[in-house]
Design a protein around this motif. Structure first.
Motif, mmCIF file in Angstrom:
data_model
loop_
_atom_site.group_PDB
_atom_site.id
_atom_site.type_symbol
_atom_site.label_atom_id
_atom_site.label_comp_id
_atom_site.label_asym_id
_atom_site.label_seq_id
_atom_site.Cartn_x
_atom_site.Cartn_y
_atom_site.Cartn_z
ATOM 1 N N UNK A 76 0.813 -1.181 -0.006
ATOM 2 C CA UNK A 76 0.165 -0.098 -0.123
ATOM 3 C C UNK A 76 1.011 1.189 0.116
ATOM 4 N N UNK A 77 0.769 1.950 -0.964
ATOM 5 C CA UNK A 77 1.671 3.269 -1.023
ATOM 6 C C UNK A 77 0.668 4.447 -0.691
ATOM 7 N N UNK A 78 1.076 5.134 0.304
ATOM 8 C CA UNK A 78 0.292 6.269 0.730
ATOM 9 C C UNK A 78 0.630 7.493 -0.039
ATOM 10 N N UNK A 79 -0.270 8.034 -0.736
ATOM 11 C CA UNK A 79 0.251 9.358 -1.618
ATOM 12 C C UNK A 79 -0.192 10.619 -0.870
ATOM 13 N N UNK A 80 -0.057 11.814 -1.587
ATOM 14 C CA UNK A 80 -0.397 12.870 -1.162
ATOM 15 C C UNK A 80 -1.998 13.242 -1.481
ATOM 16 N N UNK A 81 -2.397 12.514 -2.340
ATOM 17 C CA UNK A 81 -3.802 12.891 -2.726
ATOM 18 C C UNK A 81 -4.491 11.464 -2.922
ATOM 19 N N UNK A 82 -3.946 10.490 -3.506
ATOM 20 C CA UNK A 82 -4.518 9.199 -3.711
ATOM 21 C C UNK A 82 -3.582 8.126 -3.018
ATOM 22 N N UNK A 83 -4.145 6.872 -2.903
ATOM 23 C CA UNK A 83 -3.213 5.808 -2.296
ATOM 24 C C UNK A 83 -3.146 4.792 -3.424
ATOM 25 N N UNK A 84 -2.156 4.061 -3.494
ATOM 26 C CA UNK A 84 -1.941 3.143 -4.613
ATOM 27 C C UNK A 84 -1.827 1.465 -3.973
ATOM 28 N N UNK A 85 -2.775 0.605 -4.349
ATOM 29 C CA UNK A 85 -2.542 -0.657 -3.793
ATOM 30 C C UNK A 85 -2.311 -1.504 -4.852
ATOM 31 N N UNK A 86 -1.227 -2.537 -4.750
ATOM 32 C CA UNK A 86 -0.935 -3.635 -5.526
ATOM 33 C C UNK A 86 -1.048 -4.861 -4.640
ATOM 34 N N UNK A 87 -1.191 -5.775 -5.516
ATOM 35 C CA UNK A 87 -1.520 -7.064 -5.274
ATOM 36 C C UNK A 87 -0.896 -8.132 -6.238
ATOM 37 N N UNK A 88 -0.197 -9.060 -6.013
ATOM 38 C CA UNK A 88 0.479 -9.850 -7.146
ATOM 39 C C UNK A 88 0.468 -11.323 -6.561
ATOM 40 N N UNK A 89 0.087 -12.228 -7.285
ATOM 41 C CA UNK A 89 0.235 -13.835 -7.036
ATOM 42 C C UNK A 89 0.304 -14.712 -8.256
ATOM 43 N N UNK A 90 0.759 -15.791 -7.866
ATOM 44 C CA UNK A 90 0.776 -16.783 -9.132
ATOM 45 C C UNK A 90 -0.314 -17.682 -8.790
ATOM 46 N N UNK A 91 -0.879 -18.273 -10.162
ATOM 47 C CA UNK A 91 -1.829 -19.040 -10.243
ATOM 48 C C UNK A 91 -1.665 -19.976 -11.176
ATOM 49 N N UNK A 92 -2.268 -21.151 -11.135
ATOM 50 C CA UNK A 92 -1.948 -22.143 -12.174
ATOM 51 C C UNK A 92 -2.810 -21.652 -13.474
ATOM 52 N N UNK A 93 -2.248 -21.685 -14.856
ATOM 53 C CA UNK A 93 -2.747 -20.889 -15.768
ATOM 54 C C UNK A 93 -4.142 -21.207 -16.021
ATOM 55 N N UNK A 94 -4.450 -22.406 -15.917
ATOM 56 C CA UNK A 94 -6.023 -22.586 -16.016
ATOM 57 C C UNK A 94 -7.168 -22.119 -15.139
ATOM 58 N N UNK A 95 -6.673 -21.574 -14.078
ATOM 59 C CA UNK A 95 -7.571 -21.009 -13.132
ATOM 60 C C UNK A 95 -7.544 -19.413 -13.415
ATOM 61 N N UNK A 96 -6.926 -18.728 -14.091
ATOM 62 C CA UNK A 96 -6.792 -17.533 -14.363
ATOM 63 C C UNK A 96 -7.824 -16.841 -15.099
ATOM 64 N N UNK A 97 -8.688 -17.408 -15.944
ATOM 65 C CA UNK A 97 -9.689 -17.017 -16.554
ATOM 66 C C UNK A 97 -10.682 -16.836 -15.522
#
Length: 176
Positions: A76-97
Motif C-alpha cells: 500500500x503506497x500512501x500518496x499525497x492525494x491518492x493511495x495506490x494498492x498493489x497485489x500480485x500472486x501466481x496461479x495455475x494458468x488454467x485458473x486465471x480466466x
C-alpha cells in the motif's frame, strides 16, 4: 529638514529582518526534519504503509485471492492525494480466466505484445514486492476492471503474465 547618514542602520529594520529570518528558518526545519522544503522531492512526502497485509490490500481492492494462489504479495503506497494498492500472486494458468471473470472487467483483457519503454516510473511499482513490472514484460494480457469503481476506489486494473506452461502471475493495481 532632518537628514540621516546613509551608513547607519535603523534598529527597527535590523530587528524586523532578524525576526523574519528566524521565522523562515523555523518553517523550513518544521517541514522536513531540518531539511529545507526546496531540497526534498515530492516522493518523500509519500511512503509505503508499514504493516499493510495481503488481507487489508485485497479488502480495499475488493478482490478475493484464490485459494490456489501462491507467492501472494501486497503493498500500500500512501500518496499525497491518492493511495495506490498493489497485489500480485501466481496461479495455475488454467485458473486465471475464472479469476479474471469474477472481477467482471469492463471489456475482455487485451494482449500487449511488447513491453512499455523502460523510462516509466509507476507510483507504486511491483518491484517493491520483488516481482517483475508487468509494464516491462511482453505478451501481457491486461485491462481495466472499473473506473470509477464503487465506494472509495477510483480505478482497478488487472494484468496477467505467463511464467511458464503451467503458471501465470496476476497483477492487480488500484487507486483509492
Amino acid at each position: 529638514m532632518s537628514v540621516e547618514p546613509r551608513g547607519r542602520w535603523n534598529p527597527v529594520l535590523v530587528g524586523g529582518v532578524a525576526v523574519l529570518a528566524g521565522l523562515v528558518a523555523g518553517c523550513s526545519a518544521a517541514t522536513g526534519g531540518g531539511e529545507p522544503a526546496g531540497d526534498r522531492s515530492p516522493r518523500q512526502l509519500s511512503h509505503w504503509v508499514e504493516g499493510a497485509t495481503v488481507e487489508s490490500v485485497a479488502g480495499t481492492l475488493r478482490v478475493g485471492v484464490p485459494g490456489a494462489a501462491t507467492e501472494v504479495k501486497a503493498a500500500h503506497w500512501e500518496g499525497l492525494q491518492d493511495d495506490s494498492l498493489i497485489l500480485a500472486f501466481v496461479l495455475p494458468s488454467g485458473e486465471v480466466d475464472a479469476f479474471v471473470a469474477q472481477l467482471e472487467p469492463e471489456e475482455p483483457l487485451r494482449l500487449r505484445e511488447q513491453p512499455f519503454a523502460r523510462n516509466m516510473d509507476p507510483t507504486a511499482p511491483f518491484s517493491h514486492l520483488g516481482v517483475p513490472e508487468p509494464d516491462l514484460l511482453g505478451k501481457v494480457r491486461e485491462g481495466q476492471v472499473c473506473a470509477p469503481c464503487e465506494g472509495d476506489l477510483n480505478w482497478l486494473k488487472v494484468a496477467v503474465a505467463q511464467i511458464d506452461d503451467r503458471t501465470s502471475r496476476v497483477y492487480v493495481r488500484g487507486v483509492d
